[in-house]
Scaffold this motif. Structure first.
Motif, PDB file in Angstrom:
ATOM      1  N   VAL A  98      11.216  26.683  53.565  1.00  0.00           N
ATOM      2  CA  VAL A  98       9.878  26.596  54.137  1.00  0.00           C
ATOM      3  C   VAL A  98      10.009  26.401  55.636  1.00  0.00           C
ATOM      4  O   VAL A  98      10.751  25.532  56.098  1.00  0.00           O
ATOM      5  CB  VAL A  98       9.093  25.417  53.516  1.00  0.00           C
ATOM      6  CG1 VAL A  98       7.745  25.254  54.188  1.00  0.00           C
ATOM      7  CG2 VAL A  98       8.920  25.623  52.028  1.00  0.00           C
ATOM      8  N   GLN A  99       9.286  27.233  56.386  1.00  0.00           N
ATOM      9  CA  GLN A  99       9.260  27.119  57.843  1.00  0.00           C
ATOM     10  C   GLN A  99       7.801  27.022  58.270  1.00  0.00           C
ATOM     11  O   GLN A  99       7.106  28.034  58.347  1.00  0.00           O
ATOM     12  CB  GLN A  99       9.916  28.324  58.502  1.00  0.00           C
ATOM     13  CG  GLN A  99      11.391  28.438  58.208  1.00  0.00           C
ATOM     14  CD  GLN A  99      11.984  29.705  58.795  1.00  0.00           C
ATOM     15  OE1 GLN A  99      11.312  30.725  58.891  1.00  0.00           O
ATOM     16  NE2 GLN A  99      13.248  29.635  59.158  1.00  0.00           N
ATOM     17  N   LYS A 101       4.114  26.930  57.933  1.00  0.00           N
ATOM     18  CA  LYS A 101       3.161  27.347  56.900  1.00  0.00           C
ATOM     19  C   LYS A 101       3.589  28.647  56.224  1.00  0.00           C
ATOM     20  O   LYS A 101       2.758  29.356  55.663  1.00  0.00           O
ATOM     21  CB  LYS A 101       1.768  27.522  57.513  1.00  0.00           C
ATOM     22  CG  LYS A 101       1.116  26.230  57.965  1.00  0.00           C
ATOM     23  CD  LYS A 101       0.826  25.289  56.821  1.00  0.00           C
ATOM     24  CE  LYS A 101      -0.410  25.707  56.064  1.00  0.00           C
ATOM     25  NZ  LYS A 101      -0.652  24.925  54.869  1.00  0.00           N
ATOM     26  N   THR A 102       4.885  28.992  56.304  1.00  0.00           N
ATOM     27  CA  THR A 102       5.373  30.189  55.613  1.00  0.00           C
ATOM     28  C   THR A 102       6.610  29.844  54.790  1.00  0.00           C
ATOM     29  O   THR A 102       7.385  28.957  55.141  1.00  0.00           O
ATOM     30  CB  THR A 102       5.735  31.320  56.605  1.00  0.00           C
ATOM     31  OG1 THR A 102       6.757  30.858  57.465  1.00  0.00           O
ATOM     32  CG2 THR A 102       4.539  31.768  57.402  1.00  0.00           C
ATOM     33  N   ASN A 104      10.013  31.427  53.688  1.00  0.00           N
ATOM     34  CA  ASN A 104      10.926  32.502  54.053  1.00  0.00           C
ATOM     35  C   ASN A 104      11.938  32.669  52.925  1.00  0.00           C
ATOM     36  O   ASN A 104      12.626  31.729  52.561  1.00  0.00           O
ATOM     37  CB  ASN A 104      11.631  32.174  55.364  1.00  0.00           C
ATOM     38  CG  ASN A 104      12.583  33.266  55.775  1.00  0.00           C
ATOM     39  OD1 ASN A 104      13.714  33.302  55.322  1.00  0.00           O
ATOM     40  ND2 ASN A 104      12.112  34.162  56.622  1.00  0.00           N
ATOM     41  N   ASP A 114       8.502  37.001  54.052  1.00  0.00           N
ATOM     42  CA  ASP A 114       7.736  35.848  54.505  1.00  0.00           C
ATOM     43  C   ASP A 114       6.449  35.774  53.702  1.00  0.00           C
ATOM     44  O   ASP A 114       5.657  36.718  53.691  1.00  0.00           O
ATOM     45  CB  ASP A 114       7.402  35.953  55.997  1.00  0.00           C
ATOM     46  CG  ASP A 114       8.630  35.757  56.867  1.00  0.00           C
ATOM     47  OD1 ASP A 114       9.529  35.017  56.445  1.00  0.00           O
ATOM     48  OD2 ASP A 114       8.680  36.354  57.963  1.00  0.00           O
ATOM     49  N   PHE A 115       6.235  34.648  53.031  1.00  0.00           N
ATOM     50  CA  PHE A 115       5.039  34.429  52.220  1.00  0.00           C
ATOM     51  C   PHE A 115       4.211  33.345  52.890  1.00  0.00           C
ATOM     52  O   PHE A 115       4.678  32.219  53.079  1.00  0.00           O
ATOM     53  CB  PHE A 115       5.437  34.009  50.797  1.00  0.00           C
ATOM     54  CG  PHE A 115       4.269  33.768  49.886  1.00  0.00           C
ATOM     55  CD1 PHE A 115       3.612  34.829  49.303  1.00  0.00           C
ATOM     56  CD2 PHE A 115       3.827  32.483  49.640  1.00  0.00           C
ATOM     57  CE1 PHE A 115       2.536  34.615  48.471  1.00  0.00           C
ATOM     58  CE2 PHE A 115       2.741  32.258  48.812  1.00  0.00           C
ATOM     59  CZ  PHE A 115       2.096  33.332  48.216  1.00  0.00           C
ATOM     60  N   ALA A 116       2.977  33.679  53.263  1.00  0.00           N
ATOM     61  CA  ALA A 116       2.083  32.709  53.916  1.00  0.00           C
ATOM     62  C   ALA A 116       1.558  31.738  52.861  1.00  0.00           C
ATOM     63  O   ALA A 116       1.026  32.141  51.845  1.00  0.00           O
ATOM     64  CB  ALA A 116       0.917  33.426  54.583  1.00  0.00           C
ATOM     65  N   ILE A 117       1.737  30.440  53.109  1.00  0.00           N
ATOM     66  CA  ILE A 117       1.304  29.414  52.160  1.00  0.00           C
ATOM     67  C   ILE A 117      -0.202  29.220  52.300  1.00  0.00           C
ATOM     68  O   ILE A 117      -0.680  28.887  53.384  1.00  0.00           O
ATOM     69  CB  ILE A 117       2.046  28.088  52.415  1.00  0.00           C
ATOM     70  CG1 ILE A 117       3.557  28.294  52.275  1.00  0.00           C
ATOM     71  CG2 ILE A 117       1.554  27.009  51.464  1.00  0.00           C
ATOM     72  CD1 ILE A 117       4.386  27.108  52.693  1.00  0.00           C
ATOM     73  N   PRO A 118      -0.980  29.441  51.218  1.00  0.00           N
ATOM     74  CA  PRO A 118      -2.436  29.295  51.319  1.00  0.00           C
ATOM     75  C   PRO A 118      -2.876  27.838  51.434  1.00  0.00           C
ATOM     76  O   PRO A 118      -2.118  26.918  51.131  1.00  0.00           O
ATOM     77  CB  PRO A 118      -2.955  29.921  50.018  1.00  0.00           C
ATOM     78  CG  PRO A 118      -1.802  29.991  49.105  1.00  0.00           C
ATOM     79  CD  PRO A 118      -0.551  29.922  49.925  1.00  0.00           C
ATOM     80  N   GLU A 119      -4.124  27.643  51.861  1.00  0.00           N
ATOM     81  CA  GLU A 119      -4.707  26.296  51.977  1.00  0.00           C
ATOM     82  C   GLU A 119      -4.785  25.662  50.593  1.00  0.00           C
ATOM     83  O   GLU A 119      -5.090  26.335  49.613  1.00  0.00           O
ATOM     84  CB  GLU A 119      -6.111  26.361  52.569  1.00  0.00           C
ATOM     85  CG  GLU A 119      -6.151  26.533  54.057  1.00  0.00           C
ATOM     86  CD  GLU A 119      -5.583  25.346  54.810  1.00  0.00           C
ATOM     87  OE1 GLU A 119      -5.869  24.193  54.436  1.00  0.00           O
ATOM     88  OE2 GLU A 119      -4.848  25.585  55.776  1.00  0.00           O
TER      89      GLU A 119
END
Length: 177
Positions: A98-99, A101-102, A104, A114-119
């Motif tokens: 985890v980097q 809010k993504t 990796n 790269d996966f964007a972490i949702p709210e």
């Protein structure tokens, strides 16, 4: 008669429910979750819980009864304990971290994923081959886990890929000479 639907959803201390404008809102220590109410089901807030009953005697109302009760139970569990899923990565060179809010991931492609972490979702990587997904909403936690797993599903010959913890991968025998 639904065996699950007959039971009232008990609410622990510190959890409150509110019905307004066709929406059931449950508030607890972790936050607030809402759910639109079905027209075929009636919801009653009693002192220590929520009672779910069919509003009429149609087949659709009886079919939705147990499911709606389970959805209310998931709201209560989400605001008190939360839900989590654990993914395991198998494969040479496969890893995740985890980097900010993504998330990796290196999954054997020519590029990093790269996966964007949702709210509302919290992702942790205790080691390079484990991904822990947690949050209040059961559906959202499961959806995020499925989207991450979709990048590299486990293959049946060597078992390489991303799998749920405890998932059994049916293994095939390799080519014979």
């Amino acid at each position: 008669m639904s065996r699950i639907g007959k039971k009232a959803v008990s609410m622990p201390a510190g959890v409150s429910a509110n019905i307004a404008d066709g929406v059931l809102a449950v508030k607890g220590p972790k936050g607030q979750l809402t759910m639109p109410m079905s027209d075929d089901i009636s919801y009653e807030i009693e002192g220590e819980g929520v009672l779910v009953k069919p509003a009429n005697e149609t087949k659709r109302a009886r079919a939705f009864w147990g499911m709606q009760r389970t959805l209310v139970q998931n709201l209560v569990t989400g605001v008190t304990e939360g839900f989590s899923k654990v993914l395991e990565i198998n494969g040479v060179g496969y890893r995740a971290k985890v980097q900010g809010k993504t998330l990796n991931m290196q999954l054997g492609y020519s590029h990093d994923v790269d996966f964007a972490i949702p709210e509302g979702i919290d992702i942790k990587t205790p080691d390079q081959t484990t991904i822990e997904i947690s949050g209040m909403d059961k559906q959202q936690v499961g959806q995020v886990a499925a989207e991450i797993r979709r990048w590299r599903k486990p293959e049946p010959y060597k078992g390489k890929g991303i799998k749920y913890r405890g998932e059994y991968i049916f293994r095939k025998e390799g080519k014979k000479k």
